[in-house]
Design a protein around this motif. Structure first.
Motif, PDB file in Angstrom:
ATOM      1  N   GLN A  41       0.698  -1.406   0.069  1.00 35.75           N
ATOM      2  CA  GLN A  41      -0.047  -0.024   0.130  1.00 35.75           C
ATOM      3  C   GLN A  41       0.986   1.190   0.075  1.00 35.75           C
ATOM      4  O   GLN A  41       1.760   1.345   0.773  1.00 35.75           O
ATOM      5  N   LYS A  42       0.646   2.211  -0.876  1.00 39.53           N
ATOM      6  CA  LYS A  42       1.351   3.508  -0.948  1.00 39.53           C
ATOM      7  C   LYS A  42       0.180   4.348  -0.527  1.00 39.53           C
ATOM      8  O   LYS A  42      -1.025   4.326  -0.506  1.00 39.53           O
ATOM      9  N   PRO A  43       0.879   5.643  -0.039  1.00 42.61           N
ATOM     10  CA  PRO A  43       0.058   6.848   0.500  1.00 42.61           C
ATOM     11  C   PRO A  43      -1.312   7.262  -0.136  1.00 42.61           C
ATOM     12  O   PRO A  43      -0.886   7.539  -1.412  1.00 42.61           O
ATOM     13  N   GLY A  44      -2.366   7.095   0.420  1.00 42.29           N
ATOM     14  CA  GLY A  44      -3.664   7.554  -0.340  1.00 42.29           C
ATOM     15  C   GLY A  44      -4.105   6.641  -1.515  1.00 42.29           C
ATOM     16  O   GLY A  44      -5.209   7.029  -2.103  1.00 42.29           O
ATOM     17  N   LYS A  45      -3.741   5.321  -1.483  1.00 40.77           N
ATOM     18  CA  LYS A  45      -4.068   4.396  -2.444  1.00 40.77           C
ATOM     19  C   LYS A  45      -4.515   2.973  -1.639  1.00 40.77           C
ATOM     20  O   LYS A  45      -4.235   2.739  -0.590  1.00 40.77           O
ATOM     21  N   ALA A  46      -5.501   2.414  -2.641  1.00 41.57           N
ATOM     22  CA  ALA A  46      -6.022   0.958  -2.075  1.00 41.57           C
ATOM     23  C   ALA A  46      -4.692   0.092  -2.109  1.00 41.57           C
ATOM     24  O   ALA A  46      -3.743   0.330  -2.687  1.00 41.57           O
ATOM     25  N   PRO A  47      -4.583  -0.935  -1.186  1.00 40.58           N
ATOM     26  CA  PRO A  47      -3.813  -1.890  -1.166  1.00 40.58           C
ATOM     27  C   PRO A  47      -3.643  -2.613  -2.663  1.00 40.58           C
ATOM     28  O   PRO A  47      -4.773  -2.597  -3.247  1.00 40.58           O
ATOM     29  N   LYS A  48      -2.520  -3.057  -2.844  1.00 35.49           N
ATOM     30  CA  LYS A  48      -2.462  -4.038  -4.078  1.00 35.49           C
ATOM     31  C   LYS A  48      -2.081  -5.482  -3.620  1.00 35.49           C
ATOM     32  O   LYS A  48      -1.010  -5.364  -2.905  1.00 35.49           O
ATOM     33  N   LEU A  49      -2.598  -6.520  -4.245  1.00 38.98           N
ATOM     34  CA  LEU A  49      -2.303  -7.806  -4.023  1.00 38.98           C
ATOM     35  C   LEU A  49      -0.858  -8.271  -4.762  1.00 38.98           C
ATOM     36  O   LEU A  49      -0.729  -7.868  -5.720  1.00 38.98           O
ATOM     37  N   LEU A  50      -0.014  -8.484  -3.761  1.00 32.46           N
ATOM     38  CA  LEU A  50       1.235  -9.290  -4.683  1.00 32.46           C
ATOM     39  C   LEU A  50       1.394 -10.569  -4.420  1.00 32.46           C
ATOM     40  O   LEU A  50       1.991 -11.214  -5.523  1.00 32.46           O
ATOM     41  N   ILE A  51       1.124 -11.282  -3.486  1.00 25.89           N
ATOM     42  CA  ILE A  51       1.163 -12.744  -3.384  1.00 25.89           C
ATOM     43  C   ILE A  51      -0.076 -13.184  -2.727  1.00 25.89           C
ATOM     44  O   ILE A  51      -0.776 -12.597  -1.682  1.00 25.89           O
ATOM     45  N   TYR A  52      -0.568 -14.465  -3.194  1.00 25.29           N
ATOM     46  CA  TYR A  52      -1.919 -15.038  -2.622  1.00 25.29           C
ATOM     47  C   TYR A  52      -1.389 -16.587  -2.328  1.00 25.29           C
ATOM     48  O   TYR A  52      -0.442 -16.886  -3.033  1.00 25.29           O
ATOM     49  N   ALA A  53      -1.988 -17.069  -1.528  1.00 19.31           N
ATOM     50  CA  ALA A  53      -1.903 -18.603  -1.316  1.00 19.31           C
ATOM     51  C   ALA A  53      -0.276 -18.574  -0.751  1.00 19.31           C
ATOM     52  O   ALA A  53       0.377 -19.685  -1.250  1.00 19.31           O
ATOM     53  N   ALA A  54       0.472 -17.906  -0.039  1.00 21.62           N
ATOM     54  CA  ALA A  54       1.519 -17.828   0.381  1.00 21.62           C
ATOM     55  C   ALA A  54       2.581 -17.600  -0.236  1.00 21.62           C
ATOM     56  O   ALA A  54       3.636 -17.061  -0.147  1.00 21.62           O
ATOM     57  N   SER A  55       2.608 -18.226  -1.534  1.00 18.48           N
ATOM     58  CA  SER A  55       3.547 -18.087  -2.516  1.00 18.48           C
ATOM     59  C   SER A  55       3.414 -17.870  -4.014  1.00 18.48           C
ATOM     60  O   SER A  55       4.197 -17.930  -4.830  1.00 18.48           O
ATOM     61  N   SER A  56       2.306 -17.630  -4.328  1.00 21.18           N
ATOM     62  CA  SER A  56       1.651 -17.525  -5.509  1.00 21.18           C
ATOM     63  C   SER A  56       1.989 -16.011  -6.015  1.00 21.18           C
ATOM     64  O   SER A  56       1.369 -15.162  -5.136  1.00 21.18           O
ATOM     65  N   LEU A  57       2.605 -15.778  -7.036  1.00 18.99           N
ATOM     66  CA  LEU A  57       2.690 -14.206  -7.399  1.00 18.99           C
ATOM     67  C   LEU A  57       1.443 -13.965  -8.269  1.00 18.99           C
ATOM     68  O   LEU A  57       1.133 -14.372  -9.360  1.00 18.99           O
ATOM     69  N   GLN A  58       0.796 -12.788  -7.904  1.00 15.73           N
ATOM     70  CA  GLN A  58      -0.163 -12.220  -8.535  1.00 15.73           C
ATOM     71  C   GLN A  58       0.229 -11.677  -9.779  1.00 15.73           C
ATOM     72  O   GLN A  58       1.344 -11.392 -10.098  1.00 15.73           O
TER      73      GLN A  58
END
Lengths: 121, 107
Positions: free
Chosen positions: B38-55
């Motif tokens: 998450q960057k200031p003023g922005k919504a969170p962005k998904l990076l990794i799901y299921a512990a190790s899978s790259l979005q």
């Protein structure tokens, strides 16, 4: 590309009820068993809190910490889902986000931009 | 509720550094662990799901590992756009919960 957009008042008085709507574009909210739709919030300078989720069927799960004050609904014909939060206090002041989660992983891959709600008289 | 604890709360790093953030769950959550930036003023962005899978669309310098109660997010070579706050989130059971966040700052 799926997009979500929150709408609702930016200022609400204490003890009143907050009503927010999330409009989904680029994908059907009524596609069952694949996704669920959530509301989350973030007070200024603090972390993220999950408020609850709703499925296209209308089934809901709420955070126990807010359950007595939360109601979520879905309107598949309008591709929208909504949040009502009652008995507001200053502690409810936050940026409110709507988001879509993948049913399997429970990860939030799509978020709205967020809307700031201030509770003040 | 499952408590998620991140460490450190903040760190200072330089461009090119390898950065590791740890997330610990108060009980086993299998691999139901997701990471966000998450960057200031922005919504969170998904990076990794299921512990190790790259979005999809996320640079390969981001990686995740772990299962059970202990997880890590690694940035192999920190880039200018990576200065942000990172959150872990468990999706094993409701209420879904997040870590308190780790802020990566310029050294």
């Amino acid at each position: 590309q799926v997009q979500l957009q929150e709408s609702g008042p930016g200022l609400v008085k204490p003890s009143q009820t907050l009503s927010l709507t999330c409009t989904v574009s680029g994908g059907s909210i009524g596609r069952r068993d694949s996704y669920y739709w959530s509301w989350l919030r973030q007070p200024a300078g603090k972390g993220l809190e999950w408020i609850g989720r709703i499925y296209a069927s209308g089934s809901t799960n709420y955070n126990p910490s807010l359950k007595s004050r939360v109601t979520m609904s879905v309107d598949t014909s309008k591709n929208q889902f909504s949040l009502k939060l009652s008995s507001l206090t200053a502690a409810d002041t936050a940026v409110y986000y709507c988001a879509r989660a993948e049913y399997g992983s429970g990860s939030f891959g799509y978020w709205g931009q967020g809307t700031l709600v201030t509770v003040s008289s | 509720d499952i408590q998620m604890t991140q460490s450190p709360s903040s760190l200072s790093a330089s461009i090119g550094d390898r950065v590791t953030i740890t997330c610990r769950a108060s009980q086993s959550i299998s691999n139901y662990l997701n990471w966000y930036q998450q960057k200031p003023g922005k919504a969170p962005k998904l990076l990794i799901y299921a512990a190790s899978s790259l979005q999809s669309g996320v640079p390969s310098r981001f990686s995740g590992s772990g299962s059970g109660t202990d997880f890590t997010l690694t940035i192999s070579s920190l880039q200018p756009e990576d200065f942000a706050t990172y959150y872990c989130q468990q999706s094993y059971s409701t209420p879904l919960t997040f870590g308190q966040g780790t802020t990566v700052e310029v050294k």
